[in-house]
Scaffold this active site. Structure first.
Site, mmCIF file in Angstrom:
data_model
loop_
_atom_site.group_PDB
_atom_site.id
_atom_site.type_symbol
_atom_site.label_atom_id
_atom_site.label_comp_id
_atom_site.label_asym_id
_atom_site.label_seq_id
_atom_site.Cartn_x
_atom_site.Cartn_y
_atom_site.Cartn_z
ATOM 1 N N HIS A 171 4.024 -34.796 2.453
ATOM 2 C CA HIS A 171 3.584 -36.007 1.773
ATOM 3 C C HIS A 171 2.356 -36.562 2.475
ATOM 4 O O HIS A 171 2.462 -37.352 3.414
ATOM 5 C CB HIS A 171 4.712 -37.045 1.753
ATOM 6 C CG HIS A 171 5.824 -36.684 0.833
ATOM 7 N ND1 HIS A 171 5.720 -36.839 -0.537
ATOM 8 C CD2 HIS A 171 7.051 -36.168 1.060
ATOM 9 C CE1 HIS A 171 6.845 -36.433 -1.104
ATOM 10 N NE2 HIS A 171 7.655 -36.015 -0.150
ATOM 11 N N GLU A 228 0.399 -38.737 1.464
ATOM 12 C CA GLU A 228 0.256 -40.178 1.243
ATOM 13 C C GLU A 228 1.036 -41.025 2.240
ATOM 14 O O GLU A 228 0.791 -42.226 2.375
ATOM 15 C CB GLU A 228 0.671 -40.540 -0.193
ATOM 16 C CG GLU A 228 2.150 -40.468 -0.490
ATOM 17 C CD GLU A 228 2.668 -39.058 -0.731
ATOM 18 O OE1 GLU A 228 3.875 -38.923 -0.985
ATOM 19 O OE2 GLU A 228 1.874 -38.096 -0.670
ATOM 20 N N CYS A 278 3.944 -32.195 -2.410
ATOM 21 C CA CYS A 278 5.387 -31.956 -2.469
ATOM 22 C C CYS A 278 5.791 -31.216 -3.751
ATOM 23 O O CYS A 278 5.358 -30.104 -3.977
ATOM 24 C CB CYS A 278 6.158 -33.255 -2.273
ATOM 25 S SG CYS A 278 7.889 -32.969 -1.798
#
Length: 196
Positions: A178, A180, A78
């Protein structure tokens, strides 16, 4: 030594990265110490925030000078990805210059909200970071600025315009989305990165 160092700076989402690494059993440390980062096996550069504020935080610890010189595998997400580029329109910000592309803001288009928030697919893979991931898989985005398609683009997303979902140059890998919090796809990206 931990498998991964996570760069500590004035940007959010660090806990999400930690949780993602916990889920796959990877040891890590969170640091803004240049010596620790230089000695790390791999580095993750997370981020949720605003470009000029984040760059100011990096400059305070000399990380703006260090990061472009690092030689170990380096993964950004990001705002971390955007800061690796030359310049961002967000806050009229000079960035780190790893990738030779400028970050620009989405222009309003009917039926498209800004920021782009939610799931979108990625395609046109050109990186081993995506090994084992089927073409067209969905990942999670939340952003108003983007990197246009350039020579370092290794995966693409289309929202208002086609743009860079992932950039790669030498040891630097960077995801606009993202990873994650992108479910199984994001987890596989981390696993692929950790094999480098």
């Amino acid at each position: 030594m931990a498998d991964v160092s996570i760069i500590k700076y004035n940007a959010g989402n660090v806990m999400s990265v930690m949780y993602a690494l916990d889920r796959i059993g990877v040891s890590y440390n969170l640091t803004d110490d240049p010596e620790e980062l230089s000695a790390s096996k791999r580095i993750i550069f997370p981020g949720v925030g605003e470009a000029s504020t984040a760059m100011r935080s990096l400059r305070e610890n000399g990380l703006d000078k260090l990061i472009p010189t690092l030689k170990q595998p380096f993964l950004a997400t990001c705002i971390g990805m955007q800061l690796l580029c030359n310049y961002s329109e967000e806050g009229d910000t000079a960035c780190l210059g790893v990738f030779d592309v400028d970050i620009i803001k989405f222009q309003k288009k009917e039926d498209h909200k800004i920021p782009q928030t939610g799931w979108n697919n990625i395609f046109d893979y050109k990186s081993d970071l995506l090994k084992g991931i089927e073409e067209g898989q969905y990942v999670y985005y939340n952003h108003s600025f983007y990197a246009p398609i350039c020579e370092d683009t290794v995966a693409t997303t289309d929202y208002i315009v086609p743009y860079s979902a992932i950039l790669q140059k030498d040891n630097f890998y960077a995801c606009q989305f993202h990873s994650e919090i992108s479910g199984d796809v994001g987890e596989q990206i981390f696993r692929n990165f950790l094999k480098k």
